[in-house]
Design a protein around this motif. Sequence first.
Motif: not given
Length: 309
Positions: A248-257, A293-301
Amino acid sequence: MKRIATLTMNPAIDVAYETDRVFHTHKIRARQEHYDPGGGGINVARVIARLGGTARAHYLAGGATGTAFDALLDLHQMVRSKISIAGNTRISTSVYEKATGKEFRFVPQGPTVTSPEWQSALEHLETIQCDFLVASGSLPDGVPDDFYARVQSIGVKCGFEVIIDSSGSALKKGLQGGGILLVKPSLGELEQLFDQTFASQGEIAAAANQIVKYGWARLVAVTMGHKGAIFAQETGAIHLPAVSIKAQSAVGAGDSFLAAMVYALAFDWEPLDAFRYGIAAGTAAVLTPGTDLCHKVDVDRMFALVGQA
């Protein structure tokens, strides 16, 4: 959990819009207007909070836009310490073109920081209490290229580990000081660091291993978008593929990683597992539109889908 702090020398108000089409000259009507406090360390602190941890954000801000930036931090209830400067905090803009699915990003240079201002930031860091300091993002004009190396020297003196996520001369000079715990370059940033183009995963892994061998950093995570990521430590380097998803968007992917990896390390996870958690968070961030940015439910999934080495 170890105590985490972040440092953002060049934060930004992140503005996101959606429009049907982008044209030159004509007025473009936008919708889905959204504002967030951004910049590397700010985003890292926000993600760590979403994952269930706490990170104190240390940042520079000033001018009328700096006041607006502080108000956005209030809305997010962020634990923070501000270092005031005279210049205006920058505003970055992301526009999603619905007709094509393309995203247009406008990122200004930001304010010029004076010598007394950046020296004040270093003095401030000598007073903080943390175990990990994540120094993330670009350096604004006026700040010396070796600033992050100076931060590392303070870390050695004050007893905290330094993690770097930057680019160009700021990254190179920061690493050449040595002793960094973790560095997270993108592939482009790694190529810029070594002033060469890498033709294979083997060459990328070799470069990451060199960073460890030189003593610049003990852990290296190279992010490569849809091609996955490479992780290097003293025992060698490994590659893990990306999780297949619709971006959907690449914004914040590196920071979330980076945030997720640091969060896991703060709980004494094995570095490779922390790397896998980072991949999961970077993938989760790509699922969200605009500047979210990312959400925990998605991160765990996503974590359940990240391959083992």
